[in-house]
Design a protein around this motif. Structure first.
Motif, short mmCIF file in Angstrom:
data_model
loop_
_atom_site.label_atom_id
_atom_site.label_comp_id
_atom_site.label_asym_id
_atom_site.label_seq_id
_atom_site.Cartn_x
_atom_site.Cartn_y
_atom_site.Cartn_z
N PHE A 3 -39.45 64.91 30.06
CA PHE A 3 -38.30 65.30 30.86
C PHE A 3 -38.75 65.90 32.19
O PHE A 3 -38.14 65.65 33.24
N ASP A 4 -39.80 66.70 32.18
CA ASP A 4 -40.30 67.32 33.40
C ASP A 4 -40.77 66.27 34.41
O ASP A 4 -40.48 66.36 35.61
N THR A 5 -41.51 65.26 33.92
CA THR A 5 -41.97 64.19 34.81
C THR A 5 -40.80 63.41 35.39
O THR A 5 -40.78 63.08 36.59
N HIS A 6 -39.82 63.12 34.54
CA HIS A 6 -38.64 62.40 35.00
C HIS A 6 -37.88 63.21 36.05
O HIS A 6 -37.44 62.68 37.08
N MET A 7 -37.72 64.51 35.82
CA MET A 7 -36.98 65.34 36.76
C MET A 7 -37.71 65.45 38.09
O MET A 7 -37.09 65.41 39.16
N MET A 8 -39.03 65.55 38.07
CA MET A 8 -39.79 65.59 39.32
C MET A 8 -39.68 64.28 40.08
O MET A 8 -39.64 64.28 41.32
N SER A 9 -39.62 63.17 39.37
CA SER A 9 -39.42 61.88 40.02
C SER A 9 -38.06 61.82 40.70
O SER A 9 -37.92 61.30 41.81
N CYS A 10 -37.04 62.38 40.04
CA CYS A 10 -35.70 62.43 40.64
C CYS A 10 -35.69 63.31 41.88
O CYS A 10 -35.06 62.98 42.89
N PHE A 11 -36.41 64.44 41.83
CA PHE A 11 -36.50 65.32 42.99
C PHE A 11 -37.17 64.60 44.17
O PHE A 11 -36.73 64.74 45.32
N GLU A 12 -38.21 63.83 43.88
CA GLU A 12 -38.90 63.09 44.94
C GLU A 12 -37.96 62.09 45.60
O GLU A 12 -37.92 61.96 46.83
N THR A 13 -37.18 61.39 44.78
CA THR A 13 -36.22 60.43 45.34
C THR A 13 -35.18 61.13 46.18
O THR A 13 -34.80 60.65 47.26
N MET A 14 -34.70 62.28 45.72
CA MET A 14 -33.67 63.02 46.47
C MET A 14 -34.21 63.53 47.79
O MET A 14 -33.49 63.58 48.80
N VAL A 15 -35.48 63.93 47.84
CA VAL A 15 -36.09 64.37 49.11
C VAL A 15 -36.15 63.21 50.10
O VAL A 15 -35.87 63.38 51.30
N LYS A 16 -36.51 62.01 49.62
CA LYS A 16 -36.51 60.83 50.48
C LYS A 16 -35.13 60.57 51.05
O LYS A 16 -34.95 60.33 52.25
N ILE A 17 -34.12 60.62 50.18
CA ILE A 17 -32.75 60.38 50.61
C ILE A 17 -32.33 61.42 51.64
O ILE A 17 -31.71 61.11 52.67
N GLY A 18 -32.67 62.69 51.39
CA GLY A 18 -32.33 63.75 52.33
C GLY A 18 -32.99 63.56 53.68
O GLY A 18 -32.38 63.82 54.73
N GLY A 19 -34.23 63.09 53.69
CA GLY A 19 -34.92 62.84 54.95
C GLY A 19 -34.23 61.76 55.77
O GLY A 19 -34.06 61.91 56.99
#
Length: 324
Positions: free
Chosen positions: A205-221
């Protein structure tokens, strides 16, 4: 040639930021506020939850009630049905991300992945109900008020004709389980007595959540960058017809663009431009989609063509609904 053009554009962008840093600051602030207040709390929980659903093998539980439509009419597999539903419920670019992830995992055939990219990326119903309808209600001289059914029909009905055209273009036919998952369907050779059977990798779950955070940072940029671009477009001294200036803003970034359209284009024409912008998703949405397409078999150029067609069909349906 591409490097030369890219280098020239990058230098021009730097000069723009240096000559008017206040405008860049305002655009960056608006983009980050939009990302933090709207996109992040709306998209991130869905993104995390969808990954858990896949890991728990609960896709059929979610897609089962809608199988007559998703499988019978759209000819999607259970995995493909989940990709479409995630795109409809979560909004840009969740449908494309799920499709790309499933292709990498071998859950989809190449033809179904291309087919899904044409029909699975849309504005979410929450965005339509909470933001698009609110902005349409603010349009001057919008009498009578725009009905909700006309907006929903314009944005989501084009999925049907586009699905037919995409199936024809990509020669897609719904496959059986054995055809879609040949490695699973094939019988495995017996292991020697001394060897232990392989166990699948456990879900973290931690790895999956960090992957989601990475995607959200890209979208925010991308949201921040295109909000800056949208503001700079307002100060360029280009002579354009009155309707093209707000339409151009809507084609760059839909959230701020829709707001500009609602405040500057009166009547039904303003609502028509908002529908076209929401259906297209803006160039910000295109770059967000490109950032989540990890599979080389998915073409962002094809995606742009499908979104352009979707926007045109949405405008046509909305026009017929209002001006009939």
């Amino acid at each position: 040639m591409k490097k030369s053009i890219g280098g020239i554009l990058s230098v021009l962008c730097l000069l723009m930021l240096l000559f008017n840093p206040g405008l860049a600051l305002e655009g960056a602030r608006k983009g980050l506020v939009l990302w933090g207040n709207v996109v992040l709390p709306t998209l991130l929980p869905f993104m995390i939850c969808s990954g858990v659903i896949v890991a728990m093998d609960a896709i059929r539980i979610l897609t089962g009630p809608f199988k007559p439509i998703l499988s019978g009419i759209l000819s999607l597999s259970d995995q493909g049905s989940f990709c479409l539903m995630s795109g409809l419920l979560c909004g840009y670019p969740m449908g494309a991300k799920t499709t790309s992830d499933f292709l990498d995992q071998g859950r989809l055939s190449a033809q179904e992945g291309k087919y899904l990219l044409a029909i699975s990326n849309h504005p979410s119903p929450m965005f339509v109900l909470g933001y698009v309808m609110a902005q349409i209600a603010l349009i001057p001289s919008m009498i009578p008020p725009c009905p909700l059914w006309a907006v929903l029909a314009a944005l989501y009905l084009p999925i049907l004709p586009i699905s037919i055209l995409a199936r024809y273009c990509y020669h897609y036919k719904r496959q059986t389980l054995e055809e879609t998952y040949p490695l699973v369907a094939q019988s495995q050779p017996e292991s020697p007595a001394c060897s232990e059977p392989e166990t699948p990798a456990s879900f973290s779950f931690d790895t999956h959540m960090m992957s989601c955070f990475e995607t959200m940072v890209k979208i925010g940029g991308y949201i921040m960058l295109f909000c800056i671009l949208a503001l700079y477009l307002t100060v360029f001294p280009f002579q354009m017809p009155p309707l093209l200036r707000p339409a151009r803003r809507g084609s760059v970034e839909i959230t701020t663009g829709i707001q500009i359209i609602a405040s500057s284009v009166p009547g039904k024409m303003g609502a028509l431009l908002i529908i076209g912008s929401a259906a297209f998703g803006g160039f910000s949405g295109i770059f967000q989609t490109k950032s989540v397409l990890k599979n080389a078999g998915l073409s962002i150029r094809h995606y742009m063509l499908w979104k352009t067609l979707h926007s045109a069909l949405s405008c046509l349906i909305f026009y017929v609904s209002l001006f009939r």
